[in-house]
Design a protein around this motif. Structure first.
Motif, PDB file in Angstrom:
ATOM      1  N   ILE A  88     -15.471  -7.553   6.011  1.00 42.86           N
ATOM      2  CA  ILE A  88     -16.357  -6.381   6.056  1.00 42.86           C
ATOM      3  C   ILE A  88     -15.568  -5.105   5.770  1.00 42.86           C
ATOM      4  CG2 ILE A  88     -17.736  -4.957   7.624  1.00 42.86           C
ATOM      5  CD1 ILE A  88     -18.640  -7.597   8.961  1.00 42.86           C
ATOM      6  N   ALA A  89     -14.422  -4.964   6.412  1.00 39.68           N
ATOM      7  CA  ALA A  89     -13.636  -3.732   6.237  1.00 39.68           C
ATOM      8  C   ALA A  89     -13.203  -3.560   4.786  1.00 39.68           C
ATOM      9  CB  ALA A  89     -12.421  -3.758   7.159  1.00 39.68           C
ATOM     10  N   LEU A  90     -12.695  -4.621   4.173  1.00 40.93           N
ATOM     11  CA  LEU A  90     -12.227  -4.488   2.787  1.00 40.93           C
ATOM     12  C   LEU A  90     -13.386  -4.296   1.824  1.00 40.93           C
ATOM     13  CD1 LEU A  90      -9.455  -5.306   3.913  1.00 40.93           C
ATOM     14  CD2 LEU A  90      -9.135  -6.677   1.838  1.00 40.93           C
ATOM     15  N   THR A  91     -14.545  -4.884   2.110  1.00 42.41           N
ATOM     16  CA  THR A  91     -15.708  -4.657   1.245  1.00 42.41           C
ATOM     17  C   THR A  91     -16.107  -3.188   1.266  1.00 42.41           C
ATOM     18  OG1 THR A  91     -16.490  -6.910   1.672  1.00 42.41           O
ATOM     19  CG2 THR A  91     -18.079  -5.364   0.773  1.00 42.41           C
ATOM     20  N   VAL A  92     -16.063  -2.579   2.442  1.00 42.37           N
ATOM     21  CA  VAL A  92     -16.353  -1.143   2.535  1.00 42.37           C
ATOM     22  C   VAL A  92     -15.282  -0.343   1.794  1.00 42.37           C
ATOM     23  CG1 VAL A  92     -16.555   0.815   4.120  1.00 42.37           C
ATOM     24  CG2 VAL A  92     -17.659  -1.366   4.685  1.00 42.37           C
ATOM     25  N   GLY A  93     -14.026  -0.719   1.986  1.00 39.67           N
ATOM     26  CA  GLY A  93     -12.951  -0.008   1.293  1.00 39.67           C
ATOM     27  C   GLY A  93     -13.081  -0.076  -0.208  1.00 39.67           C
ATOM     28  N   LEU A  94     -13.473  -1.249  -0.725  1.00 37.96           N
ATOM     29  CA  LEU A  94     -13.695  -1.393  -2.167  1.00 37.96           C
ATOM     30  C   LEU A  94     -14.889  -0.561  -2.614  1.00 37.96           C
ATOM     31  CD1 LEU A  94     -13.217  -5.266  -2.455  1.00 37.96           C
ATOM     32  CD2 LEU A  94     -11.730  -3.540  -3.471  1.00 37.96           C
ATOM     33  N   GLY A  95     -15.959  -0.621  -1.831  1.00 41.59           N
ATOM     34  CA  GLY A  95     -17.171   0.110  -2.190  1.00 41.59           C
ATOM     35  C   GLY A  95     -16.979   1.614  -2.187  1.00 41.59           C
ATOM     36  N   ASP A 100     -14.223   3.004  -3.016  1.00 38.42           N
ATOM     37  CA  ASP A 100     -13.121   3.281  -3.950  1.00 38.42           C
ATOM     38  C   ASP A 100     -11.877   3.792  -3.230  1.00 38.42           C
ATOM     39  OD1 ASP A 100     -14.325   2.439  -6.293  1.00 38.42           O
ATOM     40  OD2 ASP A 100     -15.264   4.371  -6.673  1.00 38.42           O
ATOM     41  N   ALA A 101     -11.711   3.382  -1.973  1.00 35.23           N
ATOM     42  CA  ALA A 101     -10.530   3.781  -1.209  1.00 35.23           C
ATOM     43  C   ALA A 101      -9.341   2.886  -1.526  1.00 35.23           C
ATOM     44  CB  ALA A 101     -10.849   3.727   0.286  1.00 35.23           C
ATOM     45  N   ILE A 102      -9.627   1.670  -1.970  1.00 32.50           N
ATOM     46  CA  ILE A 102      -8.576   0.690  -2.253  1.00 32.50           C
ATOM     47  C   ILE A 102      -9.026  -0.176  -3.425  1.00 32.50           C
ATOM     48  CG2 ILE A 102      -7.626   0.467   0.086  1.00 32.50           C
ATOM     49  CD1 ILE A 102      -9.539  -1.985   0.413  1.00 32.50           C
ATOM     50  N   ASP A 103      -8.073  -0.887  -4.008  1.00 32.42           N
ATOM     51  CA  ASP A 103      -8.448  -2.045  -4.810  1.00 32.42           C
ATOM     52  C   ASP A 103      -8.122  -3.279  -3.966  1.00 32.42           C
ATOM     53  OD1 ASP A 103      -5.709  -2.666  -5.106  1.00 32.42           O
ATOM     54  OD2 ASP A 103      -5.584  -1.614  -7.022  1.00 32.42           O
ATOM     55  N   LEU A 104      -8.451  -4.426  -4.471  1.00 25.43           N
ATOM     56  CA  LEU A 104      -8.325  -5.626  -3.644  1.00 25.43           C
ATOM     57  C   LEU A 104      -6.879  -5.884  -3.240  1.00 25.43           C
ATOM     58  CD1 LEU A 104      -9.614  -7.993  -2.247  1.00 25.43           C
ATOM     59  CD2 LEU A 104      -9.632  -9.239  -4.421  1.00 25.43           C
ATOM     60  N   ARG A 105      -5.951  -5.705  -4.163  1.00 28.13           N
ATOM     61  CA  ARG A 105      -4.557  -5.943  -3.823  1.00 28.13           C
ATOM     62  C   ARG A 105      -4.101  -4.993  -2.720  1.00 28.13           C
ATOM     63  NH1 ARG A 105      -1.686  -9.615  -2.831  1.00 28.13           N
ATOM     64  NH2 ARG A 105      -2.400 -10.590  -4.762  1.00 28.13           N
ATOM     65  N   GLU A 106      -4.484  -3.734  -2.815  1.00 30.82           N
ATOM     66  CA  GLU A 106      -4.098  -2.783  -1.761  1.00 30.82           C
ATOM     67  C   GLU A 106      -4.680  -3.197  -0.416  1.00 30.82           C
ATOM     68  OE1 GLU A 106      -3.805   1.243  -4.564  1.00 30.82           O
ATOM     69  OE2 GLU A 106      -5.711   0.650  -3.663  1.00 30.82           O
ATOM     70  N   GLY A 107      -5.921  -3.666  -0.435  1.00 29.22           N
ATOM     71  CA  GLY A 107      -6.534  -4.110   0.814  1.00 29.22           C
ATOM     72  C   GLY A 107      -5.822  -5.304   1.414  1.00 29.22           C
ATOM     73  N   LEU A 108      -5.443  -6.251   0.559  1.00 30.70           N
ATOM     74  CA  LEU A 108      -4.714  -7.420   1.053  1.00 30.70           C
ATOM     75  C   LEU A 108      -3.334  -7.031   1.578  1.00 30.70           C
ATOM     76  CD1 LEU A 108      -5.695 -10.021  -1.708  1.00 30.70           C
ATOM     77  CD2 LEU A 108      -6.704  -9.721   0.557  1.00 30.70           C
ATOM     78  N   ASP A 109      -2.712  -6.048   0.926  1.00 38.34           N
ATOM     79  CA  ASP A 109      -1.426  -5.549   1.439  1.00 38.34           C
ATOM     80  C   ASP A 109      -1.610  -4.898   2.809  1.00 38.34           C
ATOM     81  OD1 ASP A 109      -0.131  -6.436  -0.821  1.00 38.34           O
ATOM     82  OD2 ASP A 109      -0.075  -4.472  -1.805  1.00 38.34           O
ATOM     83  N   ASP A 110      -2.733  -4.201   2.980  1.00 36.22           N
ATOM     84  CA  ASP A 110      -3.019  -3.594   4.293  1.00 36.22           C
ATOM     85  C   ASP A 110      -3.127  -4.667   5.373  1.00 36.22           C
ATOM     86  OD1 ASP A 110      -3.025  -1.046   3.252  1.00 36.22           O
ATOM     87  OD2 ASP A 110      -5.215  -0.936   3.045  1.00 36.22           O
ATOM     88  N   LEU A 111      -3.780  -5.781   5.028  1.00 36.20           N
ATOM     89  CA  LEU A 111      -3.901  -6.869   5.998  1.00 36.20           C
ATOM     90  C   LEU A 111      -2.527  -7.425   6.358  1.00 36.20           C
ATOM     91  CD1 LEU A 111      -7.002  -8.886   4.687  1.00 36.20           C
ATOM     92  CD2 LEU A 111      -6.919  -7.139   6.466  1.00 36.20           C
ATOM     93  N   ASP A 112      -1.676  -7.591   5.342  1.00 35.49           N
ATOM     94  CA  ASP A 112      -0.325  -8.079   5.618  1.00 35.49           C
ATOM     95  C   ASP A 112       0.421  -7.127   6.545  1.00 35.49           C
ATOM     96  OD1 ASP A 112      -0.623 -10.348   4.087  1.00 35.49           O
ATOM     97  OD2 ASP A 112       0.278  -9.475   2.290  1.00 35.49           O
ATOM     98  N   GLU A 113       0.281  -5.832   6.251  1.00 29.38           N
ATOM     99  CA  GLU A 113       0.984  -4.821   7.062  1.00 29.38           C
ATOM    100  C   GLU A 113       0.544  -4.854   8.517  1.00 29.38           C
ATOM    101  OE1 GLU A 113       0.791  -0.860   5.413  1.00 29.38           O
ATOM    102  OE2 GLU A 113       0.904   0.023   7.424  1.00 29.38           O
ATOM    103  N   LEU A 114      -0.737  -5.148   8.724  1.00 28.44           N
ATOM    104  CA  LEU A 114      -1.263  -5.185  10.089  1.00 28.44           C
ATOM    105  C   LEU A 114      -1.022  -6.527  10.774  1.00 28.44           C
ATOM    106  CD1 LEU A 114      -4.658  -3.358   9.467  1.00 28.44           C
ATOM    107  CD2 LEU A 114      -2.634  -2.446  10.609  1.00 28.44           C
ATOM    108  N   GLY A 115      -0.385  -7.451  10.056  1.00 29.38           N
ATOM    109  CA  GLY A 115      -0.099  -8.744  10.659  1.00 29.38           C
ATOM    110  C   GLY A 115      -1.264  -9.700  10.660  1.00 29.38           C
ATOM    111  N   SER A 116      -2.309  -9.392   9.885  1.00 35.48           N
ATOM    112  CA  SER A 116      -3.469 -10.278   9.813  1.00 35.48           C
ATOM    113  C   SER A 116      -3.160 -11.496   8.965  1.00 35.48           C
ATOM    114  CB  SER A 116      -4.664  -9.521   9.212  1.00 35.48           C
ATOM    115  OG  SER A 116      -5.724 -10.420   8.936  1.00 35.48           O
TER     116      SER A 116
END
Length: 318
Positions: free
Chosen positions: A258-265, A267-283
């Motif tokens: 849900i969070a990354l779908t909102v981020g994409l919608g 235009d705050a991130i692209d998918l790679r940036e969102g996945l990097d955010d998840l890695d950074e948060l330890g998800s």
């Protein structure tokens, strides 16, 4: 109605208090309730509202309605457990400045005691309180359909959101389920559950067209559900919502999706940036989220079918 600030400290303190007392995060339902909590009962509700304020001048409505029948009963517990992740991603990573989140539950109006439950758009820890008031009925009709169309009717005609009305930006509506909607919004069910008197039944396709004027609507079909991967379910929803039908192979990844779908919608991130955010948060949700969102076409964003989650992004900006 959208005031206040989310606090993970408050959330954690409440969780610690419940643990010390041996109580559940869903105390209303686990305490033996048999009807919708008055705060979530849609009958007689004029509007659920997402509004701008001095505290939240750029409100963004995000509604999450989940099927609570059958095998889907674990979804709200997962959402409750991962609320800090959902809010943390949206706020700390700047996906949305002022998200206001509404939770609701969907059952079957042909047989369930609480076929529709709808909270309020909130920006603070009241969204956690609303989840705790959800009745996890666990019923359902067993005919591969639930009353999703009734929920969509309520969202189309009983919500009012400033992001759309003031700025022309649609809100987000996520429906998490594993079955089909009924083909029509039945007037007798609307009157019984919501209280409106309609002149006729409304084809589900018509209510979806009305709803998608105001919301980007997504249907998430998670793994582990009774009809996960069912071609009939997927085809029916894709006919209604097109590409916004997401297959998620890890139920625990629903908040991150849900969070990354909102981020994409947004235009705050692209998918790679969102996945990097998840890695950074330890998800550990990155792989499942990447697969679920890989085929979303986000306007200026093109995502290759064969997204390599372990190497190059597979995401190309035009």
């Amino acid at each position: 109605m959208g005031s206040g600030i989310w606090s993970t400290d408050v959330y954690s303190a409440a969780a610690s208090y419940r643990a010390a007392k041996g109580s559940s995060a869903f105390a209303y339902s686990d305490g033996g309730a048999r009807s919708a909590h008055p705060d979530l009962d849609p009958r007689g509700v004029t509007l659920r509202e997402s509004r701008d304020s001095a505290e939240h001048p750029d409100s963004l409505a995000v509604a999450v309605l989940f099927d609570v029948t059958g095998s889907m009963g674990g979804v709200p517990r997962t959402l409750q457990a991962k609320l800090p992740d959902l809010l943390g991603l949206m706020l700390r990573k700047g996906y949305a400045a002022d998200p206001q989140i509404l939770f609701g539950a969907i059952g079957d109006a042909t047989c369930d005691r609480a076929p529709l439950q709808v909270g309020q758009f909130e920006s603070d820890n009241r969204m956690d309180e609303h989840l705790g008031k959800v009745l996890l009925e666990g019923g359902g009709g067993g005919q591969m359909s639930e009353s999703y169309e009734l929920a969509m009717y309520f969202m189309a005609r009983h919500t009012s959101i400033d992001c759309f009305e003031k700025r022309g930006r649609r809100g987000y509506l996520f429906i998490i389920g594993d079955e089909l909607p009924y083909p029509q919004v039945k007037r007798r069910e609307v009157e019984k559950v919501v209280g409106d008197r309609l002149r006729r039944d409304i084809p589900t396709r018509e209510i979806v067209a009305e709803l998608t004027r105001v919301y980007d609507v997504y249907y998430i079909l998670p793994a582990g559900a009774s009809y996960a991967g069912d071609g009939r379910v997927l085809a029916a929803w894709r006919e209604l919502l097109g590409q916004n039908v997401l297959e998620l192979d890890d139920l625990d990844a629903v908040c991150e999706t849900i969070a990354l779908t909102v981020g994409l919608g947004e235009d705050a991130i692209d998918l790679r940036e969102g996945l990097d955010d998840l890695d950074e948060l330890g998800s550990t949700a990155g792989t499942a989220v990447g697969r679920a969102l890989a085929k979303l076409d986000r306007g200026t964003l093109v995502v290759a079918d064969g997204l390599d989650l372990g190497g190059d992004s597979g995401v190309t900006r035009l």
